[in-house]
Design a protein around this motif. Structure first.
Motif, PDB file in Angstrom:
ATOM      1  N   GLN A  98      41.708  20.393  48.611  1.00 25.70           N
ATOM      2  CA  GLN A  98      40.704  20.046  49.613  1.00 25.70           C
ATOM      3  C   GLN A  98      39.818  21.219  50.036  1.00 25.70           C
ATOM      4  N   TYR A  99      40.194  22.448  49.674  1.00 27.70           N
ATOM      5  CA  TYR A  99      39.435  23.599  50.174  1.00 27.70           C
ATOM      6  C   TYR A  99      39.546  24.752  49.186  1.00 27.70           C
ATOM      7  N   ALA A 100      38.427  25.437  48.983  1.00 24.27           N
ATOM      8  CA  ALA A 100      38.416  26.619  48.117  1.00 24.27           C
ATOM      9  C   ALA A 100      37.318  27.556  48.590  1.00 24.27           C
ATOM     10  N   ALA A 101      37.677  28.820  48.789  1.00 28.47           N
ATOM     11  CA  ALA A 101      36.707  29.853  49.147  1.00 28.47           C
ATOM     12  C   ALA A 101      36.636  30.937  48.086  1.00 28.47           C
ATOM     13  N   VAL A 102      37.439  30.790  47.038  1.00 27.27           N
ATOM     14  CA  VAL A 102      37.423  31.735  45.925  1.00 27.27           C
ATOM     15  C   VAL A 102      37.508  30.950  44.627  1.00 27.27           C
ATOM     16  N   LEU A 103      37.141  31.603  43.560  1.00 27.32           N
ATOM     17  CA  LEU A 103      37.258  31.054  42.213  1.00 27.32           C
ATOM     18  C   LEU A 103      38.143  32.011  41.420  1.00 27.32           C
ATOM     19  N   VAL A 104      39.224  31.491  40.855  1.00 26.61           N
ATOM     20  CA  VAL A 104      40.207  32.324  40.163  1.00 26.61           C
ATOM     21  C   VAL A 104      40.216  31.964  38.682  1.00 26.61           C
ATOM     22  N   VAL A 105      40.146  32.980  37.838  1.00 29.72           N
ATOM     23  CA  VAL A 105      40.212  32.798  36.386  1.00 29.72           C
ATOM     24  C   VAL A 105      41.356  33.644  35.853  1.00 29.72           C
ATOM     25  N   ASP A 106      42.246  33.014  35.104  1.00 24.97           N
ATOM     26  CA  ASP A 106      43.372  33.711  34.490  1.00 24.97           C
ATOM     27  C   ASP A 106      42.982  34.109  33.069  1.00 24.97           C
ATOM     28  N   ILE A 107      42.915  35.399  32.807  1.00 26.80           N
ATOM     29  CA  ILE A 107      42.497  35.923  31.501  1.00 26.80           C
ATOM     30  C   ILE A 107      43.739  36.083  30.636  1.00 26.80           C
ATOM     31  N   ASP A 108      43.827  35.268  29.590  1.00 23.41           N
ATOM     32  CA  ASP A 108      45.050  35.193  28.790  1.00 23.41           C
ATOM     33  C   ASP A 108      45.025  36.116  27.576  1.00 23.41           C
ATOM     34  N   ARG A 109      43.956  36.869  27.393  1.00 18.97           N
ATOM     35  CA  ARG A 109      43.869  37.753  26.229  1.00 18.97           C
ATOM     36  C   ARG A 109      44.635  39.052  26.508  1.00 18.97           C
ATOM     37  N   PRO A 110      45.689  39.368  25.739  1.00 19.29           N
ATOM     38  CA  PRO A 110      46.457  40.596  25.997  1.00 19.29           C
ATOM     39  C   PRO A 110      45.666  41.843  25.642  1.00 19.29           C
ATOM     40  N   GLY A 111      45.904  42.894  26.411  1.00 20.15           N
ATOM     41  CA  GLY A 111      45.281  44.185  26.154  1.00 20.15           C
ATOM     42  C   GLY A 111      46.330  45.235  25.871  1.00 20.15           C
ATOM     43  N   SER A 112      46.235  46.357  26.582  1.00 17.93           N
ATOM     44  CA  SER A 112      47.183  47.457  26.401  1.00 17.93           C
ATOM     45  C   SER A 112      47.958  47.676  27.693  1.00 17.93           C
ATOM     46  N   PRO A 113      49.173  48.218  27.616  1.00 15.46           N
ATOM     47  CA  PRO A 113      49.924  48.521  28.838  1.00 15.46           C
ATOM     48  C   PRO A 113      49.220  49.600  29.663  1.00 15.46           C
ATOM     49  N   GLY A 114      49.437  49.559  30.960  1.00 12.54           N
ATOM     50  CA  GLY A 114      48.859  50.575  31.825  1.00 12.54           C
ATOM     51  C   GLY A 114      48.388  50.038  33.159  1.00 12.54           C
ATOM     52  N   GLY A 115      47.778  48.851  33.160  1.00 21.82           N
ATOM     53  CA  GLY A 115      47.348  48.254  34.413  1.00 21.82           C
ATOM     54  C   GLY A 115      46.009  48.738  34.922  1.00 21.82           C
ATOM     55  N   HIS A 116      45.182  49.374  34.080  1.00 22.71           N
ATOM     56  CA  HIS A 116      43.863  49.850  34.489  1.00 22.71           C
ATOM     57  C   HIS A 116      42.779  49.047  33.766  1.00 22.71           C
ATOM     58  N   PRO A 117      41.573  49.013  34.315  1.00 22.00           N
ATOM     59  CA  PRO A 117      40.497  48.274  33.634  1.00 22.00           C
ATOM     60  C   PRO A 117      40.275  48.719  32.195  1.00 22.00           C
ATOM     61  N   ALA A 118      40.499  49.990  31.911  1.00 24.97           N
ATOM     62  CA  ALA A 118      40.326  50.469  30.536  1.00 24.97           C
ATOM     63  C   ALA A 118      41.375  49.897  29.592  1.00 24.97           C
ATOM     64  N   ASP A 119      42.449  49.288  30.138  1.00 19.71           N
ATOM     65  CA  ASP A 119      43.510  48.725  29.309  1.00 19.71           C
ATOM     66  C   ASP A 119      43.269  47.264  28.965  1.00 19.71           C
ATOM     67  N   LEU A 120      42.191  46.672  29.476  1.00 25.23           N
ATOM     68  CA  LEU A 120      41.868  45.298  29.117  1.00 25.23           C
ATOM     69  C   LEU A 120      41.455  45.223  27.653  1.00 25.23           C
ATOM     70  N   ALA A 121      41.565  44.026  27.081  1.00 20.51           N
ATOM     71  CA  ALA A 121      41.131  43.836  25.696  1.00 20.51           C
ATOM     72  C   ALA A 121      39.644  44.163  25.570  1.00 20.51           C
ATOM     73  N   LEU A 122      39.246  44.632  24.402  1.00 21.50           N
ATOM     74  CA  LEU A 122      37.876  45.101  24.209  1.00 21.50           C
ATOM     75  C   LEU A 122      36.859  44.001  24.471  1.00 21.50           C
ATOM     76  N   ASP A 123      37.085  42.793  23.929  1.00 25.20           N
ATOM     77  CA  ASP A 123      36.105  41.725  24.137  1.00 25.20           C
ATOM     78  C   ASP A 123      36.059  41.285  25.593  1.00 25.20           C
ATOM     79  N   VAL A 124      37.200  41.365  26.294  1.00 23.72           N
ATOM     80  CA  VAL A 124      37.200  41.037  27.723  1.00 23.72           C
ATOM     81  C   VAL A 124      36.363  42.049  28.494  1.00 23.72           C
ATOM     82  N   ARG A 125      36.518  43.327  28.166  1.00 24.09           N
ATOM     83  CA  ARG A 125      35.715  44.358  28.840  1.00 24.09           C
ATOM     84  C   ARG A 125      34.227  44.171  28.558  1.00 24.09           C
ATOM     85  N   GLN A 126      33.909  43.806  27.333  1.00 27.34           N
ATOM     86  CA  GLN A 126      32.501  43.597  26.999  1.00 27.34           C
ATOM     87  C   GLN A 126      31.911  42.434  27.789  1.00 27.34           C
ATOM     88  N   ASN A 127      32.651  41.337  27.898  1.00 25.26           N
ATOM     89  CA  ASN A 127      32.151  40.189  28.660  1.00 25.26           C
ATOM     90  C   ASN A 127      32.064  40.505  30.150  1.00 25.26           C
TER      91      ASN A 127
END
Length: 487
Positions: A98-127
């Motif tokens: 009934q209510y939403a103030a945010v939009l959440v997207v779960d990115i299922d493409r695996p990247g590299s360990p580390g937990g930093h933006p630079a560890d995201l998959a390359l195509d995800v970072r490009q998009n």
């Protein structure tokens, strides 16, 4: 303004809103800020959500996120956003029907360990970089430190719906989520609408690392328009219903799909025969419990190997009287796929199907196993009797029945009658115990589904889960309702 959540940031001073760490360069981060979010960022997000309590779960066991009231009805567990208990929850439900103030997207493409933006998959970072350049980048990004998967949050103008969850704004939210998700390779079935919590401040090393990018609030229509323009699709174009240029192309596509289905069915029958003959223990191709199929020397058939192993797992679970859950079947599929890839990649990348395809595979495996007529784990049944044999058996049955009835009348307390009574009593006891076991399994599946989803499953769903008939399930459900164990 919402009160600050308990924070584990030790280097933050009262005058600062974020952890006092040097801001890393945006090189190779997809245009994302690499500064971890702080208490001020979380307070701003809570203020935008406009909620004092939020449905949350401490961990991935979402059954703990529900409780039973005095009437035995399952209710969600709500936490005050200012409480320390809420800060220990790793999963939250940021939106409702009934209510939403945010939009959440779960990115299922695996990247590299580390937990930093630079560890995201390359195509995800490009998009993400393209989204940032267009001014529609996410407000929050949370990254899994183990596998590089992520979740992105956009702040939007609040949208509302009626009790049924239907409204034009909710439809617009769904379309925008789908467009962003397709761009970022999302998983639309993640965590029963639960998402990772950006408010978590515990010490779990597997918890998502959150980064606040900005506090801009987007208008859904403008956001969708920008995303479609970036993807090169027009908002006025509808997807063509006919995807084939000719009738012949359609016929060929149908034939191809039929051949694939027949191949999977043949594979399922081979697996049943292999299990019935117990050939696994003599299989020279068995690697880590998986029989790897090979296309050529050094090149494994990864998909076929994984599907075959998932089928075996389904048959074994059913033979052991255990539940054929999606998780068990998907785990078997992933294990077999990884084994086949490790020993027979032949230079190919890991092309594990997305989670939605693996869930479809699990349902297909469960259907093959539950509809199977083979008695797996035992020798093959005898062939059908001929017409002459059936007539002879029928004659023997009639004569034997007449003789038995005569014995019951002439000597009801004799040795024959007492022996038959003991046999019938033992058989009835076995049926009663078996019926109670089935009823307990029906109750377990019903209560487990109710705890996870908030509603009871249908008789058809329970039957598919347990591998029994719908009539049997409905009989047990009726008995459970009469006993007051189900509403």
């Amino acid at each position: 303004m919402a009160m600050s959540l308990p924070s584990s940031d030790r280097t933050r001073t009262p005058a600062q809103g974020r952890v006092a760490q040097p801001i890393l360069t945006r090189r190779n981060t997809g245009g994302l800020d690499d500064t971890p979010a702080g208490a001020t960022d979380r307070d701003a997000l809570l203020e935008h959500l406009g909620r004092n309590v939020i449905h949350a779960s401490v961990d991935r066991q979402f059954s703990k996120a529900y409780r039973r009231d005095e009437d035995g009805v399952s209710c969600p567990m709500y936490y005050r956003v200012t409480s320390a208990a809420f800060a220990r929850c790793q999963y939250v439900m940021l939106t409702t029907k009934q209510y939403a103030a945010v939009l959440v997207v779960d990115i299922d493409r695996p990247g590299s360990p580390g937990g930093h933006p630079a560890d995201l998959a390359l195509d995800v970072r490009q998009n993400l970089a393209m989204l940032v350049q267009c001014g529609i980048g996410p407000s929050w990004v949370g990254i899994n430190p183990i596998n590089g998967k992520a979740q992105a949050i956009w702040l939007i103008d609040p949208v509302y719906a009626d009790a049924t969850g239907q409204s034009r704004n909710m439809t617009l939210l769904s379309a925008t989520s789908r467009a962003l998700g397709e761009l970022l390779d999302h998983d639309p079935h993640f965590s029963h609408r639960f998402s990772r919590s950006p408010f978590y401040t515990g010490n779990d090393p597997t918890a998502y690392r959150w980064y606040c990018q900005h506090k801009r609030v987007h208008r859904l229509a403008d956001l969708l328009k920008e995303v479609r323009a970036m993807m090169g699709t027009s908002s006025h174009e509808t997807a063509p219903r006919q995807q084939f240029t000719s009738g012949r192309e359609l016929i060929n596509a149908v034939k191809t799909r039929r051949e694939e289905a027949q191949a999977f069915k043949a594979l399922a029958q081979d697996v049943e025969k292999e299990l019935g003959d117990e050939l696994d223990q003599y299989d020279p191709e068995l690697i880590d419990g998986v029989r790897v199929l090979w296309i050529s020397q050094g090149k494994a058939a990864r998909d076929e190997t994984a599907f075959r192993h998932a089928l075996k797992t389904g048959h074994r679970l059913r033979a052991a009287g255990q539940r054929m859950t999606d998780a068990a079947i998907i785990d078997a599929y992933e294990h077999a796929y990884n084994v086949a890839h490790r020993h027979g990649a032949d230079g190919r990348d890991n092309e594990m199907p997305p989670m939605r395809d693996r869930q479809t595979m699990a349902r297909r495996v469960r259907g093959y196993v539950t509809q199977s007529k083979a008695n797996t784990g035992h020798a093959a049944s005898a062939q059908r009797a001929t017409t002459t044999e059936r007539k002879a058996l029928a004659t023997m049955g009639r004569r034997g029945g007449q003789k038995a009835a005569q014995r019951w009348k002439t000597d009801p307390e004799g040795e024959y009658a007492q022996g038959r009574r003991e046999t019938l009593k033992a058989a009835n006891q076995r049926r009663t115990i078996q019926g109670r076991g089935t009823r307990a399994r029906v109750l377990h599946v019903a209560m487990d589904t109710l705890a996870q989803t908030g509603k009871l499953p249908s008789g058809r769903e329970i039957a598919a889960e347990l591998g029994v008939t719908k009539r049997t399930v409905n009989m047990h459900l009726r008995a459970l309702r009469e006993a007051g164990m189900l509403d």
